[in-house]
Scaffold this active site. Structure first.
Site, PDB file in Angstrom:
ATOM      1  N   SER A 133     -11.531   2.012  45.223  1.00 30.73           N
ATOM      2  CA  SER A 133     -12.050   2.430  43.921  1.00 30.73           C
ATOM      3  C   SER A 133     -13.208   1.546  43.457  1.00 30.73           C
ATOM      4  O   SER A 133     -14.066   2.007  42.703  1.00 30.73           O
ATOM      5  CB  SER A 133     -10.919   2.408  42.893  1.00 30.73           C
ATOM      6  OG  SER A 133     -10.429   1.083  42.742  1.00 30.73           O
ATOM      7  N   THR A 134     -13.288   0.309  43.907  1.00 27.66           N
ATOM      8  CA  THR A 134     -14.409  -0.560  43.501  1.00 27.66           C
ATOM      9  C   THR A 134     -15.615  -0.304  44.385  1.00 27.66           C
ATOM     10  O   THR A 134     -16.735  -0.135  43.906  1.00 27.66           O
ATOM     11  CB  THR A 134     -14.000  -2.045  43.553  1.00 27.66           C
ATOM     12  OG1 THR A 134     -12.727  -2.204  42.941  1.00 27.66           O
ATOM     13  CG2 THR A 134     -15.023  -2.906  42.838  1.00 27.66           C
ATOM     14  N   GLY A 193      -6.142   0.319  50.590  1.00 21.56           N
ATOM     15  CA  GLY A 193      -6.774   1.643  50.668  1.00 21.56           C
ATOM     16  C   GLY A 193      -6.623   2.289  52.032  1.00 21.56           C
ATOM     17  O   GLY A 193      -7.108   3.385  52.267  1.00 21.56           O
ATOM     18  N   GLU A 229     -12.822  -1.140  58.278  1.00 23.11           N
ATOM     19  CA  GLU A 229     -13.478  -2.144  57.433  1.00 23.11           C
ATOM     20  C   GLU A 229     -13.734  -3.411  58.233  1.00 23.11           C
ATOM     21  O   GLU A 229     -14.829  -3.963  58.218  1.00 23.11           O
ATOM     22  CB  GLU A 229     -12.615  -2.466  56.213  1.00 23.11           C
ATOM     23  CG  GLU A 229     -12.575  -1.355  55.187  1.00 23.11           C
ATOM     24  CD  GLU A 229     -11.569  -1.622  54.089  1.00 23.11           C
ATOM     25  OE1 GLU A 229     -10.637  -2.433  54.282  1.00 23.11           O
ATOM     26  OE2 GLU A 229     -11.718  -1.012  53.012  1.00 23.11           O
TER      27      GLU A 229
HETATM   28  O1  DER Z   1      -8.198  -1.025  51.376  1.00 23.89           O
HETATM   29  C1  DER Z   1      -9.079  -1.860  51.107  1.00 23.89           C
HETATM   30  O2  DER Z   1      -9.347  -2.821  51.847  1.00 23.89           O
HETATM   31  C2  DER Z   1      -9.773  -1.743  49.791  1.00 23.89           C
HETATM   32  O3  DER Z   1     -10.994  -2.424  49.828  1.00 23.89           O
HETATM   33  C3  DER Z   1      -8.846  -2.331  48.765  1.00 23.89           C
HETATM   34  O4  DER Z   1      -8.376  -3.536  49.258  1.00 23.89           O
HETATM   35  C4  DER Z   1      -9.496  -2.568  47.441  1.00 23.89           C
HETATM   36  O5  DER Z   1      -9.377  -1.378  46.763  1.00 23.89           O
HETATM   37  P1  DER Z   1      -9.677  -1.286  45.180  1.00 23.89           P
HETATM   38  O6  DER Z   1     -11.115  -1.708  45.020  1.00 23.89           O
HETATM   39  O7  DER Z   1      -9.450   0.169  44.895  1.00 23.89           O
HETATM   40  O8  DER Z   1      -8.713  -2.199  44.487  1.00 23.89           O
END
Ligand code: DER
Length: 227
Positions: free
Chosen positions: A30-31, A100, A106
Site C-alpha cells: 500500500s505504500t 504483501g 522484491e
Molecule cells: O510485502 C512487502 O514486502 C510489502 O512491501 C510490505 O512489507 C509493506 O506493505 P505496506 O506498505 O502495505 O505496509
C-alpha cells in the site's frame, strides 16, 4: 495527518529521487503503490521522461502500466533505484518484508538496485527484527507439510497464510508460512542462512544489508534515515 497521508508523503519523497532515464525497481504494497502513482504523475506532468520500471509483483506491474510507466523484464539489468515498503525497519535499516506476499520478486529485483529506498510510517520502526511482525517464508507447495516441520525444528511457530479460506498462493505459485521464532531466535543473519539451507524454502522476508535509506513518516513529518 492520517496514516494514509503519512505513507503518501514518504512515497513522494522517495519518488522525487527518480531522475529521467533511470531504471527503477517498483515495490509492492500500500505504500509502494503511492510511489508508483507519484511516478505516474511526474511522467504525465513532464517532470520525468524515459524511465523504465521493473515491478516486484503482478499487482505492481498492472498498476505501473496503468500509470504509463514502461515496464521491462529484470533480466540482468542493474537498477538505479528501487522503492519499496517494509513490515519492520531496525536501526541498521535491516528489514522484515513480505506481508504483501511479494518477498521473493522484491528481493530479486532489489538486489539489483544501486539504492534501495524504503518508505513507511513510523509504526514499522523496531529496535529488533521480529518484535512486531511475523517473518514470511515462501515455501514450495509440494510437500509443504514436511517443509513446515523442518522450519519447526528451527524454532519456527506459525501459520500457513490463507486468503478466502484457501491457502494463499504467491505470484510464483508457492505458499507462504508466517513464522515467529520467539526468543530462541538466533541473530537475523544466522536465521537467514539456516532458512536458505532448509529444503523446500524458496525465500524469506529478512532483507539484511540491502536498504540504503528510508523515509519514515510520523505525525511530526517525514524523517530520513540515515539523517
Ligand atoms: O510485502 C512487502 O514486502 C510489502 O512491501 C510490505 O512489507 C509493506 O506493505 P505496506 O506498505 O502495505 O505496509
Amino acid at each position: 495527518p492520517h496514516r494514509k497521508e503519512l505513507k503518501q508523503e514518504a512515497a513522494v519523497r522517495a519518488a522525487a529521487l527518480v531522475e529521467s532515464g533511470m531504471r527503477v525497481g517498483l515495490g509492492t504494497g500500500s505504500t509502494a503503490k503511492y510511489a508508483i502513482l507519484e511516478l505516474g504523475r511526474r511522467l504525465r506532468e513532464g517532470e520525468l521522461t524515459d524511465i523504465v520500471g521493473v515491478p516486484t509483483s503482478d499487482a505492481s506491474d498492472t498498476l505501473a502500466r496503468a500509470q504509463g510507466i514502461e515496464i521491462v523484464e529484470l533480466g540482468t539489468l542493474e537498477l538505479d533505484l528501487a522503492i519499496d515498503g517494509a513490515d519492520e525497519i531496525d536501526p541498521n535499516l535491516d528489514l522484515i518484508k513480505g506481508l504483501g506476499g511479494a518477498l521473493t520478486r522484491e528481493k530479486l529485483v532489489e538486489l539489483r538496485a544501486k539504492r534501495l529506498v524504503i518508505i513507511a510510517d513510523d509504526a514499522k520502526l523496531v529496535t529488533r527484527l521480529g518484535e512486531k511482525a511475523a517473518l514470511p517464508i515462501e515455501v514450495v507447495r509440494f510437500g509443504f507439510e514436511s517443509t513446515l516441520a523442518r522450519l519447526a525444528d528451527l524454532g519456527a511457530r506459525g501459520t500457513l497464510r490463507e486468503q478466502g479460506g484457501q491457502a494463499y498462493v504467491t505470484d510464483n505459485g508457492n505458499y507462504i508460512f508466517d513464522a515467529r521464532f520467539g526468543d530462541a531466535l538466533p541473530d537475523a543473519a544466522t536465521l537467514a542462512e539456516r532458512l536458505k539451507l532448509t529444503p523446500g524454502v524458496v525465500e524469506h522476508g529478512l532483507f539484511l544489508g540491502m536498504a540504503t535509506q528510508a523515509f519514515v513518516a510520523s505525525s511530526e513529518g517525514v524523517r530520513e534515515i540515515p539523517a
